[in-house]
Design a protein around this motif. Structure first.
Motif, PDB file in Angstrom:
ATOM      1  N   PHE A 185       0.940   4.317  10.139  1.00  0.00           N
ATOM      2  CA  PHE A 185      -0.510   4.204  10.225  1.00  0.00           C
ATOM      3  C   PHE A 185      -1.010   4.711  11.567  1.00  0.00           C
ATOM      4  O   PHE A 185      -0.305   4.654  12.573  1.00  0.00           O
ATOM      5  CB  PHE A 185      -0.969   2.753  10.056  1.00  0.00           C
ATOM      6  N   LYS A 186      -2.259   5.169  11.573  1.00  0.00           N
ATOM      7  CA  LYS A 186      -2.877   5.671  12.792  1.00  0.00           C
ATOM      8  C   LYS A 186      -4.291   5.112  12.912  1.00  0.00           C
ATOM      9  O   LYS A 186      -5.079   5.195  11.962  1.00  0.00           O
ATOM     10  CB  LYS A 186      -2.941   7.209  12.758  1.00  0.00           C
ATOM     11  N   LYS A 238       0.842  -1.188   0.000  1.00  0.00           N
ATOM     12  CA  LYS A 238       0.000   0.000   0.000  1.00  0.00           C
ATOM     13  C   LYS A 238       0.880   1.240   0.000  1.00  0.00           C
ATOM     14  O   LYS A 238       1.799   1.363   0.818  1.00  0.00           O
ATOM     15  CB  LYS A 238      -0.902   0.016   1.231  1.00  0.00           C
ATOM     16  N   PHE A 274      -8.402   1.967  11.475  1.00  0.00           N
ATOM     17  CA  PHE A 274      -8.639   1.968  10.034  1.00  0.00           C
ATOM     18  C   PHE A 274      -7.360   2.208   9.236  1.00  0.00           C
ATOM     19  O   PHE A 274      -7.396   2.363   8.023  1.00  0.00           O
ATOM     20  CB  PHE A 274      -9.695   3.014   9.675  1.00  0.00           C
ATOM     21  N   ARG A 275      -6.218   2.247   9.943  1.00  0.00           N
ATOM     22  CA  ARG A 275      -4.897   2.358   9.319  1.00  0.00           C
ATOM     23  C   ARG A 275      -4.805   3.556   8.376  1.00  0.00           C
ATOM     24  O   ARG A 275      -4.341   3.450   7.238  1.00  0.00           O
ATOM     25  CB  ARG A 275      -4.551   1.066   8.569  1.00  0.00           C
ATOM     26  N   ALA A 276      -5.252   4.704   8.876  1.00  0.00           N
ATOM     27  CA  ALA A 276      -5.071   5.934   8.117  1.00  0.00           C
ATOM     28  C   ALA A 276      -3.586   6.270   8.065  1.00  0.00           C
ATOM     29  O   ALA A 276      -2.858   6.091   9.046  1.00  0.00           O
ATOM     30  CB  ALA A 276      -5.832   7.087   8.782  1.00  0.00           C
ATOM     31  N   VAL A 277      -3.105   6.735   6.921  1.00  0.00           N
ATOM     32  CA  VAL A 277      -1.681   7.030   6.770  1.00  0.00           C
ATOM     33  C   VAL A 277      -1.332   8.308   7.515  1.00  0.00           C
ATOM     34  O   VAL A 277      -1.889   9.377   7.261  1.00  0.00           O
ATOM     35  CB  VAL A 277      -1.307   7.169   5.278  1.00  0.00           C
ATOM     36  N   LEU A 278      -0.410   8.184   8.459  1.00  0.00           N
ATOM     37  CA  LEU A 278       0.065   9.332   9.233  1.00  0.00           C
ATOM     38  C   LEU A 278       1.461   9.002   9.759  1.00  0.00           C
ATOM     39  O   LEU A 278       1.624   8.138  10.625  1.00  0.00           O
ATOM     40  CB  LEU A 278      -0.870   9.640  10.404  1.00  0.00           C
TER      41      LEU A 278
END
Length: 254
Positions: free
Chosen positions: A232-233, A27, A236-240
């Motif tokens: 990830f944060k 990803k 929901f593994r939001a990209v941060l």
């Protein structure tokens, strides 16, 4: 005195950063230079870059791209991917990387470890070993080429050979736990600690700060490396891109 290190491990593919799960389903998570700038501000202990395509494609490191990363970075850097000779290792050190990791090429020709150590010093030579659990034998099997080629050499034998040839550090990468964020394989970590008494790092499985603490409690001074934890944060593994200072994690460090 040596202390444990907290190390983001970033995977590069087609010029961008990616994150995988069990070495699959890459990803896109951002631009390498942007990540370096963020980690500069966070005063990261060390940063590992691995080009996951280079060895599979049979190409050498992308030196021009890596030069830009080294120029931007204010932290120690380790690079791996496509390194197949000592001249390439010397060139990477010349660009500003403190360590050079070798994997597939070292299994094909172990003497490369000695040649790299002679060229850049053992302290700059890192052997990365990707392993997958073998349930039948209750051990671990080594794989190369991004987890695609199974190796017959036993993990203990290769750790011993690497030490004899001059590897300054070994990184153990758990394929089974890659990107899963459910904790390191502590049994594996304990086993490898008995095989190699030099600097060790482990990557694969860290999903929390406590996972890193558990690794350090299990094996002592170690490099606790992670990818997903730092990119990830949330559930929901939001990209941060994120990082906590080691002093925030383990007091004064160990």
């Amino acid at each position: 005195m040596l202390r444990s290190r907290i190390v983001p491990c970033l995977l590069m593919s087609n010029g961008g950063l990616v994150k995988t799960q069990k070495f699959k389903d890459a990803k896109y998570v951002g631009d390498p230079l942007n990540a370096v700038k963020i980690f500069n501000e966070k005063q990261v202990d060390e940063l590992i870059f691995i080009d996951i395509d280079a060895s599979v494609a049979g190409r050498e490191p992308e030196f021009d791209r890596l030069r830009g990363i080294a120029v931007e970075s204010r932290m120690p850097l380790c690079y791996g991917g496509g390194v197949s000779n000592a001249a390439q290792a010397s060139r990477l050190i010349g660009l500003g990387f403190e360590k050079v990791s070798v994997s597939s090429a070292a299994f094909a020709r172990p003497q490369l470890i000695r040649e790299m150590a002679d060229a850049v010093g053992s302290q700059s030579v890192v052997l990365t070993i990707d392993v997958r659990a073998n349930g039948l034998l209750r051990g671990h099997t080594i794989y190369t080429h991004n987890g695609r080629r199974k190796q017959k050499l036993a993990l203990a034998d290769f750790c011993a050979q690497a030490a004899e040839l001059g590897a300054g550090e070994i990184i153990i990468n758990s394929i089974d736990r890659d990107g899963m964020m459910k904790g390191y394989d502590l049994n594996l970590a304990r086993q490898v600690r008995k095989m190699f008494d030099g600097p060790l790092s482990f990557v694969g499985g860290a999903g929390s700060i406590q996972d890193m603490q558990d690794l350090i409690d299990a094996v002592g001074v170690v490099g606790a490396a992670a990818g997903s934890l730092f990119v990830f944060k949330g559930q929901f593994r939001a990209v941060l891109i994120n990082y906590q200072r080691p002093t925030d994690l383990f007091g004064s460090g160990r």
